[in-house]
Design an enzyme around this catalytic site. Sequence first.
Site, PDB file in Angstrom:
ATOM      1  N   GLU A  36      -4.029   8.304  17.797  1.00  0.00           N
ATOM      2  CA  GLU A  36      -4.635   7.031  17.383  1.00  0.00           C
ATOM      3  C   GLU A  36      -3.856   5.857  17.978  1.00  0.00           C
ATOM      4  O   GLU A  36      -2.651   5.744  17.760  1.00  0.00           O
ATOM      5  CB  GLU A  36      -4.621   6.964  15.854  1.00  0.00           C
ATOM      6  CG  GLU A  36      -5.215   5.696  15.306  1.00  0.00           C
ATOM      7  CD  GLU A  36      -5.160   5.637  13.785  1.00  0.00           C
ATOM      8  OE1 GLU A  36      -5.495   6.641  13.113  1.00  0.00           O
ATOM      9  OE2 GLU A  36      -4.750   4.594  13.269  1.00  0.00           O
ATOM     10  N   ARG A  54      -0.181   7.314  15.396  1.00  0.00           N
ATOM     11  CA  ARG A  54      -0.130   8.598  14.676  1.00  0.00           C
ATOM     12  C   ARG A  54      -1.014   9.628  15.361  1.00  0.00           C
ATOM     13  O   ARG A  54      -1.887   9.275  16.162  1.00  0.00           O
ATOM     14  CB  ARG A  54      -0.528   8.436  13.203  1.00  0.00           C
ATOM     15  CG  ARG A  54      -1.819   7.703  12.973  1.00  0.00           C
ATOM     16  CD  ARG A  54      -2.013   7.386  11.477  1.00  0.00           C
ATOM     17  NE  ARG A  54      -3.101   6.444  11.297  1.00  0.00           N
ATOM     18  CZ  ARG A  54      -3.435   5.876  10.154  1.00  0.00           C
ATOM     19  NH1 ARG A  54      -2.789   6.150   9.046  1.00  0.00           N
ATOM     20  NH2 ARG A  54      -4.440   5.022  10.087  1.00  0.00           N
ATOM     21  N   ARG A  90      -8.546  -5.544  13.583  1.00  0.00           N
ATOM     22  CA  ARG A  90      -7.886  -4.521  14.383  1.00  0.00           C
ATOM     23  C   ARG A  90      -8.919  -3.435  14.667  1.00  0.00           C
ATOM     24  O   ARG A  90      -9.727  -3.075  13.804  1.00  0.00           O
ATOM     25  CB  ARG A  90      -6.713  -3.881  13.631  1.00  0.00           C
ATOM     26  CG  ARG A  90      -5.615  -4.832  13.242  1.00  0.00           C
ATOM     27  CD  ARG A  90      -4.968  -5.502  14.421  1.00  0.00           C
ATOM     28  NE  ARG A  90      -4.401  -4.536  15.351  1.00  0.00           N
ATOM     29  CZ  ARG A  90      -4.146  -4.796  16.631  1.00  0.00           C
ATOM     30  NH1 ARG A  90      -4.420  -5.994  17.145  1.00  0.00           N
ATOM     31  NH2 ARG A  90      -3.612  -3.870  17.404  1.00  0.00           N
ATOM     32  N   TYR A 101      -9.365  -5.171   3.113  1.00  0.00           N
ATOM     33  CA  TYR A 101      -8.725  -3.912   3.508  1.00  0.00           C
ATOM     34  C   TYR A 101      -8.867  -2.942   2.324  1.00  0.00           C
ATOM     35  O   TYR A 101      -7.958  -2.757   1.546  1.00  0.00           O
ATOM     36  CB  TYR A 101      -7.257  -4.210   3.821  1.00  0.00           C
ATOM     37  CG  TYR A 101      -6.426  -3.098   4.416  1.00  0.00           C
ATOM     38  CD1 TYR A 101      -6.915  -1.813   4.592  1.00  0.00           C
ATOM     39  CD2 TYR A 101      -5.132  -3.355   4.821  1.00  0.00           C
ATOM     40  CE1 TYR A 101      -6.123  -0.821   5.136  1.00  0.00           C
ATOM     41  CE2 TYR A 101      -4.333  -2.375   5.373  1.00  0.00           C
ATOM     42  CZ  TYR A 101      -4.832  -1.115   5.531  1.00  0.00           C
ATOM     43  OH  TYR A 101      -4.040  -0.135   6.065  1.00  0.00           O
ATOM     44  N   ASP A 122      -9.796   0.803   0.553  1.00  0.00           N
ATOM     45  CA  ASP A 122      -9.958   2.247   0.686  1.00  0.00           C
ATOM     46  C   ASP A 122     -11.373   2.606   0.245  1.00  0.00           C
ATOM     47  O   ASP A 122     -12.087   1.785  -0.348  1.00  0.00           O
ATOM     48  CB  ASP A 122      -8.926   2.969  -0.188  1.00  0.00           C
ATOM     49  CG  ASP A 122      -7.518   2.795   0.359  1.00  0.00           C
ATOM     50  OD1 ASP A 122      -7.373   2.716   1.587  1.00  0.00           O
ATOM     51  OD2 ASP A 122      -6.575   2.729  -0.444  1.00  0.00           O
ATOM     52  N   ARG A 178      10.079   5.583  -2.848  1.00  0.00           N
ATOM     53  CA  ARG A 178      10.534   6.352  -4.011  1.00  0.00           C
ATOM     54  C   ARG A 178      11.970   6.825  -3.844  1.00  0.00           C
ATOM     55  O   ARG A 178      12.388   7.124  -2.732  1.00  0.00           O
ATOM     56  CB  ARG A 178       9.652   7.590  -4.209  1.00  0.00           C
ATOM     57  CG  ARG A 178       8.187   7.286  -4.348  1.00  0.00           C
ATOM     58  CD  ARG A 178       7.447   8.527  -4.803  1.00  0.00           C
ATOM     59  NE  ARG A 178       6.017   8.268  -4.895  1.00  0.00           N
ATOM     60  CZ  ARG A 178       5.105   8.766  -4.055  1.00  0.00           C
ATOM     61  NH1 ARG A 178       5.481   9.556  -3.072  1.00  0.00           N
ATOM     62  NH2 ARG A 178       3.830   8.479  -4.217  1.00  0.00           N
ATOM     63  N   ARG A 200       0.845  -1.215   0.000  1.00  0.00           N
ATOM     64  CA  ARG A 200       0.000   0.000   0.000  1.00  0.00           C
ATOM     65  C   ARG A 200       0.868   1.247   0.000  1.00  0.00           C
ATOM     66  O   ARG A 200       0.434   2.305  -0.460  1.00  0.00           O
ATOM     67  CB  ARG A 200      -0.893   0.036   1.258  1.00  0.00           C
ATOM     68  CG  ARG A 200      -1.992  -0.993   1.283  1.00  0.00           C
ATOM     69  CD  ARG A 200      -2.691  -0.978   2.636  1.00  0.00           C
ATOM     70  NE  ARG A 200      -3.237   0.322   2.986  1.00  0.00           N
ATOM     71  CZ  ARG A 200      -4.439   0.774   2.613  1.00  0.00           C
ATOM     72  NH1 ARG A 200      -5.222   0.027   1.880  1.00  0.00           N
ATOM     73  NH2 ARG A 200      -4.853   1.966   2.991  1.00  0.00           N
TER      74      ARG A 200
HETATM   75  N1  UDP Z   1       3.376   1.555   7.684  1.00  0.00           N
HETATM   76  C1  UDP Z   1       4.550   1.641   8.405  1.00  0.00           C
HETATM   77  N2  UDP Z   1       5.016   2.873   8.763  1.00  0.00           N
HETATM   78  C2  UDP Z   1       4.348   4.014   8.473  1.00  0.00           C
HETATM   79  C3  UDP Z   1       3.147   3.940   7.751  1.00  0.00           C
HETATM   80  C4  UDP Z   1       2.669   2.684   7.381  1.00  0.00           C
HETATM   81  O1  UDP Z   1       5.163   0.625   8.712  1.00  0.00           O
HETATM   82  O2  UDP Z   1       4.833   5.102   8.848  1.00  0.00           O
HETATM   83  C5  UDP Z   1       2.889   0.205   7.281  1.00  0.00           C
HETATM   84  C6  UDP Z   1       1.987  -0.439   8.341  1.00  0.00           C
HETATM   85  O3  UDP Z   1       2.211  -1.830   8.332  1.00  0.00           O
HETATM   86  C7  UDP Z   1       0.601  -0.097   7.827  1.00  0.00           C
HETATM   87  C8  UDP Z   1       0.796  -0.242   6.310  1.00  0.00           C
HETATM   88  O4  UDP Z   1       2.124   0.294   6.107  1.00  0.00           O
HETATM   89  O5  UDP Z   1      -0.364  -1.004   8.298  1.00  0.00           O
HETATM   90  C9  UDP Z   1      -0.207   0.519   5.462  1.00  0.00           C
HETATM   91  O6  UDP Z   1      -0.205   1.878   5.824  1.00  0.00           O
HETATM   92  P1  UDP Z   1      -1.416   2.872   5.446  1.00  0.00           P
HETATM   93  O7  UDP Z   1      -0.970   4.242   5.726  1.00  0.00           O
HETATM   94  O8  UDP Z   1      -1.868   2.534   4.075  1.00  0.00           O
HETATM   95  O9  UDP Z   1      -2.497   2.425   6.505  1.00  0.00           O
HETATM   96  P2  UDP Z   1      -3.942   3.086   6.826  1.00  0.00           P
HETATM   97  O10 UDP Z   1      -3.869   4.560   6.533  1.00  0.00           O
HETATM   98  O11 UDP Z   1      -4.928   2.317   5.998  1.00  0.00           O
HETATM   99  O12 UDP Z   1      -4.074   2.819   8.287  1.00  0.00           O
END
Ligand code: UDP
Length: 379
Positions: free
Chosen positions: A307, A282, A251, A355, A357, A177, A173
């Site tokens: 969160e 976060r 979760r 999962y 979006d 880059r 996901r």
């Molecule tokens: N992830 C991570 N570090 C970060 C952000 C994301 O390891 O700083 C990993 C983590 O396993 C997460 C996955 O990437 O579950 C997908 O992140 P995304 O931001 O897509 O999750 P969402 O916003 O759906 O919670």
Amino acid sequence: MHTIIVGAGFWGAVIAERMASVLDAEVTVIDERPHIGGNCHSSLDEETGIECHRYGSHIFHTSNEEVWNYINRFSAFNGYQHKVFTMCRGKVYTMPINLSTIENFYGRHMTPSEAEAFLQGEIARDHIDNPANLEEKAISLIGRPLYEAFIQGYTQKQWEHDPKLLPAYIITRLPFRTSYNANYFADPWQGVPVDGYFKIFERMLDNPRITLRLETSFESVRDSLSADTLVIYTGLPDRLFDYRFGELEWRSLRCEWEVVPVRDWQGTAVMNYADKDVPYTRIHEFKHYHPERTRPMLSPRSVICREYSRTWHRGDEAYYPVNDERNNALYAKYQAEAAKNPNLILGGRLGAYRYWDMDKAIADALATFREKIAPRFGK
Ligand code: UDP
């Protein structure tokens, strides 16, 4: 034939809207919660006028033109482009990992091709030919040091599973880059609804053929339904069948809200916390999603939400399916059970145990409407 739609999130709301406006069908939408919108629900903080996404940040992004055109019928979107930062060992870096993250982490300038060659060397040290899980996949993309700094701790907090036991797709996901592009999403269409998520749902369900009943569980109405009622169910699949094959894992999240006495708390909408010893994953600061809304933006106060990820237990809100082998196999049993009933359609992020979006849920609802629902009504 009457139809009941269980759940007023995006998937259920799209089906209700399509059925009422295209098929002229009467539908009843029920939801256990006191509001529509599912986990995309938002409301205004009374004190500051800031729109808060009550179940965590929701940024609309899609590469699907049909979905974009559809959703724009219910609200225009502002030009917000999501940029995330991550706090790691006391310093802030760009997330997703890009050239700026790599340079700041390794403490030296690199051109894109130098960074690529450097990372190839880092990746090669672990000799992973066929990445089979989230950890191996991440190391095969960015090497172990970046993985350990930015992914391992965050993932452990988010999933409470060893990243070696999680499916590799979760990490795909995130883009990685070797340019300075800092956009979280690569989709051509992105933004946050100018009128708010709550308005989108109000408009979708504003049709005399749609009856809405909030604070109503499926269990409380199921015995009163006639045998030919079409049930479109977007809740927990295991709960629908009284958990007869066992419980699916999810979760859940806990959001800790605070109105802080500063105009700008963290300078951006989302700051991730990569370190394992910080208990939250976060912090969201919602005013940043609407730079065009002058009054909330200039308010001397701001609304933030820390969160915390946690294991789901019955009665909690479900957020993320844990799509490992055990759960996927269990879901397949519930899906097979559902398929035995011709008047039952399972869908949505919960019902499909996916999962997704927001745009994926909408695309799936539009396809389900076209392929499975409209034909029943001769269209
Ligand atoms: N992830 C991570 N570090 C970060 C952000 C994301 O390891 O700083 C990993 C983590 O396993 C997460 C996955 O990437 O579950 C997908 O992140 P995304 O931001 O897509 O999750 P969402 O916003 O759906 O919670």
